[in-house]
Write an enzyme that holds these catalytic residues in place. Sequence first.
Site, short mmCIF file in Angstrom:
data_model
loop_
_atom_site.label_atom_id
_atom_site.label_comp_id
_atom_site.label_asym_id
_atom_site.label_seq_id
_atom_site.Cartn_x
_atom_site.Cartn_y
_atom_site.Cartn_z
N THR A 106 0.83 -1.21 0.00
CA THR A 106 0.00 0.00 0.00
C THR A 106 0.86 1.26 0.00
OG1 THR A 106 -1.75 -1.15 1.18
CG2 THR A 106 -1.79 1.25 1.26
N GLY B 206 2.38 -2.92 8.43
CA GLY B 206 2.57 -3.25 9.84
C GLY B 206 4.00 -3.67 10.12
N GLU C 72 -6.36 -4.38 3.55
CA GLU C 72 -6.28 -5.47 2.56
C GLU C 72 -7.38 -5.38 1.51
OE1 GLU C 72 -3.60 -6.45 3.02
OE2 GLU C 72 -3.20 -6.51 5.15
#
Length: 670
Positions: A149, A188, A432
């Site tokens: 992303t 993350g 996601e």
Amino acid sequence: MQKHPRAWVKLRWPRGQGPCGGDTRSVAQAGRQQPDGSPKDAWDKLSLQDGSAGDRQVLAGLSPRQRESRPRQREANSLLQRGKAHGLAGRRRGAHSDTEGSGALSGDVAFLLHRIFMRSISVLGSDKQIAKWIPLASQFQLIGSYAQTELGHGTYLQGLETTAVFDIATQEFILNTPKISAMKWWPGDMGRSATHTVVFAQLYIHGKCYGMHPFIVQIRSLQDHSLCPGIIAGDIGPKMSFEHIDNGYLMLQNVRVPRENMLNKFCEVQPDGTYARRGSQQINYFTMTTVRISLISDEVLIPLMKACTIAVRYSVVRRQSKLKPGEEEAKILDYQTQQEKLLPQLAAAYAFHFINNYLQELFEKGYREVQRKNFDTLPELHAFSSGFKAMVSQYCTSAVEICLRACGGHGYSLLSGLPSLYTKILASCIYEGENTVLLLQAARFLNKCFVAASAGRPVPPSVTYLAAVKPGKCPANKKSDFLSPHIYTEAYQHTAVRLVSSTAAKLQDLIQSGVKKHDAWNQCTVQLVQAAKAHCHYITVKNFAETVEKLKTEAGIQKVMKHLCDLFALHGIFSNAGVFLHDGYISGAQMDMVTASYLDLLAVIRKDAVPLVDAFDFTDKNLNSALGSYDGQVYQRLYEWAQKSPTNTQVNPAYERYLKPLLHNMRSKI
């Protein structure tokens, strides 16, 4: 914000033990623990009793929650023990499996992206790359992340702007972040923890773009954890939840990685710059497919199951008003309105558990084909992972909120555990893949399949129903007919076919009238989303009914599961009446029958509600809830936990500075 005094950092349970099934102990043994893990004395005595005399002897000294659960405890034990053989009580892969070398840490303690890092290499890497990187990651000699992303692009992967230019002279790829919108954003574990990451970038060779490809990039030193040359990285700042995860940003400035660092199981850049592809370009999206499927079980189902457990248990302790004059206040779960809030969410938890099993099997079958270099299943896998990720996360997020609100004021307290479950599951609708975009991707697949099926061309087995158009009316004559799976399954099938076909017809009409394809598509997107949801809902109901049918040899389990299946299906019809009434397939009179059967089921499932949530097998420590503990001591635990708040153990810092001058000034005037 100060957290309440429970286990906020969760360690992985050893295989075969723990809160979510897989333990060989019964529900009664696994669930009855103090917050510190010690067994409840009353329950230890209870488990040794056999027969009504023993029940009466011990029940007198038990809490309201224990008295509620005890009469059906043996049935719950049977449900869990026999159900495990059929996948009824928890295959919580993300909760405590030790697959993929993820070691001792999992779930809320972060390193979730480390598993995705490994999965990317396992799926997209060559045998040589797997042999090199997976042992290092498995032993935590490096910590991985997954950088896809970007600040300016999320779900639309083709629009990613990070570049990787192949330098033939040095046999390296040069990675760059060409502008601020190309900065990797949200990965993350990247903000402070990761040493390596899989970066997705547009591959350029001799000035030609070959699309998005994955590259292993080291971002921090393995000696002192400092950022590597050309790397700018950090934490993106506060979020609504997930404060324990260091979601990060990443900028690349002429970062060089060797040619061997491009994951090359299906495509490779040879030393002379020749690009060789072995299979479909879509394979680079395969990691996202696996992530979306695993997300359902790991990040969506478990919060819903926990929320149902907390809300149902609290609802048999909490009493409010009187149902009958002269009697004590009634348990709130005995009110039909409370049943109608909670029991459909409980049924959904089981329905989505079974659809998760279905998706896992579909994925495993597809992955076997991919390993054989057969990529024909990729479109179906992509569509199903997208559609079900969207439908299930959206449904479960609403369900968790319903559970929270059903617990009244205490549900709003962090001590209930429900607010943290809600903020966690809410994120699943966004990460996601944003849900609307994912539903449209599923709809595109359905539209193509409908056109193919209408032309007599073969389509995947999961969508062959699109060719089986059955005009007519629902054959139900009385309310009990709607407890027949074939009756309500055909109603869902009819609705799905109608929405898919009518949207396909509208799309085709617009194009034939001269509207450009992309404009026609945009004018149909609201209906396309409805069609994708209807398809996913139909498959879920059909799969639930088929799963129940396979339980013929387990009559006790089958009966309870049949009630849940009926409730889930009828709740969907009851809540979306307009969709089923639209073309007259179900009449107004038949909708009254649906309503009657639906409401009747609430009272039936009410009797099994407690053992059904007990069968999820969460320990008190894992639930982390003052309202949902197994012993039912809600009020005592709320008070005890509140006392441990720092605001009750410290001198009020505001008194000397603000309150004292204010109060003394006012007193002098008095």
